[in-house]
Structure formats: structure tokens, C-alpha cells
Design an enzyme around this catalytic site. Structure first.
Site: not given
Length: 709
Positions: A34, A37, A115, A117, A185, A422
Site C-alpha cells: 500500500d 502504491y 469508524e 477502516k 465491506e 554440530c
């Protein structure tokens, strides 16, 4: 930069962003972080702002992004599903607020709805006369994909609507809309994601890199029965087209959606003071790991719809909303090499050596690869671009490779067959993922780690000894087992570089003081598998001496509350080994105390019969102090959450234990809740239903009256 050079750079940025959009929105397979971008988009916006003559209608800054995949029918959104502009700092948020107030005028009274995300997949649900008739993905914001059949399988999405209201909701419509497009969502809780990946791995199927990819991949299945088997959830956050009723604000809309039967995030708040908005953003950035789902920021919206219409939209971003982005917890970088470390119990762990990358303000050069199966299941190769995650106090780890960025130069990696320290053959017990070097007595790497553990704060707490000193003393042959620590001499130390008289005196004094540590600290230091601080205190409290513990049969140990069959078997196995019994005698000869417990005496039985799990950082109590307090009042502390857990005590940066508690419905309390339990035999509900909206002296509504899920 010349005009031609600027134009070339703009075209290059557009091409890159379109490619990354395609992978993110269409293939659900992001190939850049992100942060990368956002940096490209910020650069493109800046160049276009400086050269407006180069702006074209098809620029990523002028439309939303992406093109739908062809395997689902296309759906034209009646209103565009816009994306949000980003703010990364407090200054960015204040600049956005100032622009809003300037556009609305000096006399405007503005309220803000905020709120977390959620990092999921945006969808639009269309209802006509109260029935779900269509569900679509966001797609490019203009055209999405018809995934109605799959969305119908998600239990938190109502198939039919029923308008309800209460006296406190007298401003809500009491009838159903003839048409309403609900936006929200689709996501997957962290605990559900981990369970799904475990199930897929066990079946030999491809696993998902993160909860967002899992949600997107599950929703876009051609077979709805596959989607139905996936633990998807839904949160509503707004509406598109609405006919037959009138809604005037975001706050009213969310309460109306809740009344219709949609889950709405319980952490939504409404503020009229922007200082409260800033405080909310800072608070959620600090406790993002407390959430049972992935959240990458906070969404802030102007509450009043009339003000939203007045502010309008610029390009792809509404002026009336903004996303405050949390510092990245993931980044993409190149995997340079894979090395292995040998732990104190012989477990051989692969470690990723990375091109340095910034994640959340920290430079990460190394990350965990967990185990051989983890690497094989994800087909992680040397030379891959990989996603690296760092969250809370969790050690950075490799999530998986970015397959789309492979160029053929990557090399598969084979887990070693012999111990790198070892040379002993590595072995793996049935049912375990870890490979081990079982050369316990000779392996130098194991000895160094055992010494580190033995002198650590939770064990013998020898100040002045750590990793470097352990490696040096083992390398020089001064320590061949942990008991040799108590036989170190001043003349031996004087031969080592950096050890002057004062340092030697301090170290020997610390070693001498460690002889008097209580027995439970010695038990922790011995590194018996499954025996931590709480189990050690329990053993000493029950049996009193090391001799009694060594002589106890497994059946006797299992009778001790808190010591189950697995722990009991591990204790018996440890003390049955001749080398370990010889070590105990050597420690005894060195004058190390073999009795006593550091835990508190029993103060009450207030918590008798209750089992607690601690997670995160508490405000005033350390993990050890909280455990001791629980034990002192008759309770039991365990390391893992199960259906038998009575309470999970959660602090800041709580992780997967909190998520699992929420999944199982285990009561979650904070430090104050724990102290309240100790102070009274009453059991206050840890998660009370939310009260009606309260208003403070500034007129800020503090709590949305929603139950969520």
C-alpha cells in the site's frame, strides 16, 4: 524536468498504477505494498497538479480504478462507488478539515462520523421492497461483478428487511424503502482466517496471504457452496440509491441500517469537535491490534448529506470524506537468503534475510519463516519478492511470495538434513512441524541458547550475562552446561577482552546472588518443555522441593491443578534422563537453592475455579505481576485460549488470543475488570450491551447504539 520528461513520467506512473490496480482489484493478488502504491499516486497527482494540461480523462486520478474480471456478469452501479483520499499525518487531517470549512463557509456547523477502516472487499447490496435482489463487488467503481449468489451465503447479510424502531430512534423512517442500495465491506476475522488457512494447509490446498485476500478469493468463487463454507462477515457503512424514504445524515443512515438488520461497526462515533476526531484516530492507531479483524486506518465522513452534496467530488475522491491511514504493517521486499537458527530445545528455525525495508517506522532486515512446511506450502524461494508483516510486538514474518514479480532467477530452498552447528541428523516427531537437533548434550548452538534462557529475567536473572557473553563463554570452553556458570573464576574472565576488574566483580556478584533464587525460577531456567513461570510456581507450591518434583510419578503430577498429562509427561521425561539428573547434582554442589517459591502466598479464594489467559500490555501490571495476582487469589493462568477459559485479560497490542476469545465467546476484560473481580465475588458482564447515545458538554455523541455482531 522538461515538459517531455514530465509527460513521460506521468505516462509511466499511469501505466504502473493501472497494472497494480489490475492485480489488486481484479486478480485479488496485489504485487506492491500500500505504501508503494500511495507514493506513486501521490507523485502522479503532484505532477498533474503542476501540469494540468497533461491531465486526461482516463488518468487513474480522474476515475476510480480497475476493470472487472470476465467470469462474472457485469453490473453498472447506479451511483459510483467512490474511493477515498488518504491522510497520513495529523497535519493532513487538519488540512482536510480546513478545506471543508473553507468550502462550507465560516458559519457552517459541521459534525464528523468516524469508524475503523476494515481491510476487506467493498460490495453493494440492492434491495427492492425489502428483498435482496442483487449483490455486486465494487469493481472499478462504475462497473462491478454480480456475486449475488455468493453474497446470499453470508449469514450476516439479511435476505429480507424489516423496519424496526425504538423511542430513542424517533428520527428514523418507520417504513421500508422501495429500493435501497446498501454498501459495506465483506471481511474475515483474524481468528477465522487462521483457522481457514490451517484447514487448507491440512488438505494440501493453496493458502491465503492475508484476511483480505481470503475474503476476496472466497467471495469470487464460481461455486457458491465454496463461499458458504468460508467464514465471511459483513459490515454496512453507507448507502447509494435510496427510494421511498428520506435519510439526511450518515449517523441517521447507520442507525437506520442497524434497525433494518444490518451489522454496523460498534466502534462508529459522531463528533462535533475535530479534536475528538484526532484523538479517535490516535487511539485506534495505538490499539489496532485489539480489533478482531484487520483495519488499516480510520474513515472520516461529514455527517450531513446536504453538506456532502455541497462539497461534491473531485476526480475519484469525495471532498466530504477522507481515510486516515495507519503506518504500514506490511511491505514488499526481496528475499536475499534463508538461514537457520538452532534453539535451546534443538528446534531448527528458518530465518529470512531481506533487503532492508521500512515497516511502521522500523527497518526490517530479518524475518521469521516459521518452519519447513510453511516455506513449502507457500513455495517461497530465494530471490522472491515477498510480503513481510510486522504487527504489534510480533516478530516480523514472511507472509508469502509475490508470484507475479518472478523473473525466473528465483531458487527453491531445501531445508537442511543435518544440524548446522554440530552436524547431527535432524529429526521430526510425528505430528510436529518442527525439525530438531537431538544432540542435546554436545550441540554448541543449543548450549548458547540454554545459557541465555537460564540467565534471563524470568529465570535466574543474572545481570551482565546475555547472548554475547553466552556465545563467548561457550566458544572459549568456559561453559559446557548451565551449572558451569556458577564455577566461573575471576582469573578466567580476566583473560577475556573487555572484562576489567569492575565488570568481573559485578558479574561474579550477580552469579552469587542467583544461587539464592527461589526454586520455581530454577525450574524455569532448566528449560523443561511446557514448564513456564505459572507451571513452575504451581509445582513448587504443591510439592515443595526439587527432590519431590524429581521423584513424582506422572499420575501424581497430573493430580496437581493446572498440570495436565502433556506437562506431566514432559517433567517426568526431563528428570528421567541421566544427564539432567547429573546437572541437578552439579547445581546442588554449586550451592544453588533447591526450594522456595517466588509466587505470592494465597490471599483469597475469590478467583478459585476460574482460568485466565493474559494478552497484550496492561496499563500498570506486568504479565508476571498479573499472573501472580491471579494465582494469589485462587485463579489459574494458562497460555492458550480454549472453551475452558473463564476470562481473557486484554491490554494494548493484544493479538491472536484476543481474536480467538471473541470467536469462542470467551468474556474479555481489561486490567480494571480483573481488579474488580478480585475485589468482589460478583462477575460483572465484560461486554455489556451499548447504552443509548450519550452527549458530552460539546454536543458530541459518544456511542452509536448498535450491537454490531
Amino acid at each position: 524536468m522538461s515538459h517531455t520528461t514530465v509527460a513521460d513520467r506521468i505516462n509511466e506512473l499511469r501505466s504502473l498504477i493501472r497494472r497494480y490496480d489490475y492485480h489488486y482489484y481484479v486478480l485479488d493478488d496485489p504485487i506492491v505494498s500500500d505504501a508503494e502504491y500511495d507514493a506513486l499516486m501521490t507523485e502522479l497527482r503532484a505532477l498533474e497538479a503542476a501540469h494540468p494540461e497533461l491531465i486526461t480523462p482516463d488518468s487513474p486520478t480522474q476515475r476510480v480504478s480497475g476493470t472487472p474480471a470476465s467470469q462474472f456478469a457485469k453490473v453498472q452501479h447506479p451511483q459510483p462507488m467512490l474511493s477515498l483520499g488518504n491522510a497520513f499525518t495529523k497535519a493532513d487531517l487538519l488540512a482536510w478539515r480546513d478545506r471543508v470549512l473553507r468550502l462550507l463557509g465560516p458559519d457552517a456547523i459541521v459534525a464528523y462520523v468516524v469508524e475503523p477502516k476494515i481491510d476487506g472487499l467493498a460490495v453493494a447490496l440492492t434491495y427492492r421492497d425489502g428483498r435482496l435482489v442483487q449483490g455486486a463487488t465494487r469493481g472499478d467503481g462504475e462497473v462491478g461483478e454480480d456475486v449475488t449468489a455468493n453474497l446470499r451465503t453470508i449469514g450476516s447479510i439479511p435476505l429480507t428487511l424489516q423496519a424496526t424502531s425504538t423511542p430513542q430512534d424517533d428520527d428514523l423512517p418507520t417504513t421500508l424503502p422501495t429500493t435501497i442500495e446498501v454498501r459495506g465491506e465483506v471481511y474475515m476475522r483474524t481468528a477465522d482466517f487462521e483457522t481457514l488457512n490451517d484447514r487448507l494447509a491440512a488438505a494440501g490446498e493453496k493458502i491465503f496471504a492475508n484476511p483480505r485476500n481470503a475474503a476476496a478469493g472466497s467471495l469470487r468463487q464460481k461455486d457458491p457452496t465454496i463461499t458458504a463454507a468460508r467464514p465471511l462477515r459483513f459490515f454496512a457503512y453507507g448507502v447509494g440509491v435510496v427510494e421511498g424514504i428520506s435519510l439526511s445524515s450518515q449517523w441517521q443512515t447507520l442507525r437506520y441500517l442497524r434497525a433494518l438488520g444490518f451489522p454496523v461497526n460498534q466502534d462508529v462515533r459522531r463528533f462535533t469537535d475535530f479534536a475528538e476526531v484526532l484523538a479517535y484516530c490516535e487511539a485506534w492507531m495505538a490499539k489496532r491490534d485489539d480489533l478482531p479483524y484487520e483495519a488499516d486506518g480510520v474513515v472520516i465522513k461529514i455527517d450531513d448529506f446536504a453538506q456532502q452534496r455541497e462539497l461534491g467530488v473531485v476526480g475519484r475522491d469525495p471532498r466530504w470524506a477522507i481515510a486516515f491511514k495507519f503506518p504500514a504493517r506490511e511491505a514488499i521486499t526481496r528475499l536475499l537468503d534463508i538461514t537457520v537458527n538452532v534453539g535451546r530445545t534443538g528446534v531448527v528455525t528458518p530465518n529470512a534475510e531481506l533487503e532492508p525495508v521500512q515497516i511502521g517506522g522500523v527497518t526490517v532486515r530479518n524475518a521469521s519463516l516459521h518452519n519447513a512446511d510453511y516455506i513449502a506450502q507457500r513455495d517461497i524461494r530465494i530471490g522472491d519478492y515477498v510480503i513481510v508483516k510486522r504487527a504489534g510486538d510480533v516478530i516480523p514474518y514472511v507472509v508469502g511470495p509475490v508470484i507475479a514479480r518472478r523473473d525466473g532467477s528465483e531458487r527453491p530452498w531445501q531445508f537442511p538434513t543435518h544440524c548446522p552447528a554440530c552436524g547431527s541428523p535432524l529429526e521430526r516427531e510425528e505430528g510436529e512441524a518442527a525439525w530438531r537437533c537431538n544432540n542435546f548434550s554436545i550441540c554448541p548452538a543449543q548450549l548458547v541458547r540454554r545459557v541465555e534462557h537460564f540467565v534471563s529475567r524470568s529465570a535466574l536473572d543474572i545481570v551482565g550475562m546475555g547472548e554475547r557473553q553466552a556465545e563467548l563463554f561457550v566458544q572459549r570452553g568456559l561453559i559446557r552446561d548451565v551449572a558451569d556458570i556458577f564455577f566461573l573464576k575471576a582469573d578466567q574472565l580476566a583473560e577475556l577482552e573487555g572484562f576489567g576488574p569492575k565488570r568481573i566483580a559485578n558479574l561474579l556478584a550477580a552469579i552469587d546472588a542467583a544461587r539464592q533464587r527461589p526454586l520455581d525460577r530454577l525450574l524455569v531456567g532448566l528449560g523443561i518443555r511446557y514448564v513456564g513461570t505459572v507451571a513452575a510456581q504451581t509445582l513448587v507450591a504443591a510439592l515443595g522441593s526439587l527432590d519431590a518434583i524429581m521423584a513424582a510419578r506422572q499420575e501424581e503430577l497430573e493430580q496437581i491443578p493446572g498440570i495436565g498429562p502433556v506437562v506431566a509427561a514432559s517433567i517426568v521425561d526431563f528428570f528421567s534422563r541421566p544427564a539432567n539428573r547429573a546437572l541437578i547434582e552439579k547445581l546442588r554442589a554449586a550451592g544453588v537453592q533447591m526450594g522456595g517459591v517466588s509466587g505470592p502466598t494465597r490471599q483469597s479464594d475469590t478467583l478459585a475455579g476460574k482460568t485466565f489467559v493474559l494478552t497484550g500490555t496492561l496499563p500498570s501490571l506486568s504479565r508476571e505481576q498479573a499472573s501472580a495476582l491471579i494465582v494469589a487469589h485462587g485463579g489459574k493462568v494458562t497460555d492458550s485460549v480454549s472453551k475452558k477459559t473463564s476470562y481473557v485479560v486484554a491490554g494494548a497490542n493484544a493479538g491472536s488470543k484476543l481474536a480467538k476469545a471473541l470467536q469462542l465467546g470467551i468474556p474479555v476484560i481489561d486490567e480494571a475488570g480483573l481488579l474488580a473481580l478480585i475485589g468482589t465475588t460478583a462477575e460483572p458482564p465484560p461486554s455489556p450491551p451499548p447504552p443509548p447515545p450519550e452527549t458530552n458538554t460539546d454536543g458530541n455523541q459518544l456511542l452509536l447504539p448498535l450491537d454490531g455482531e
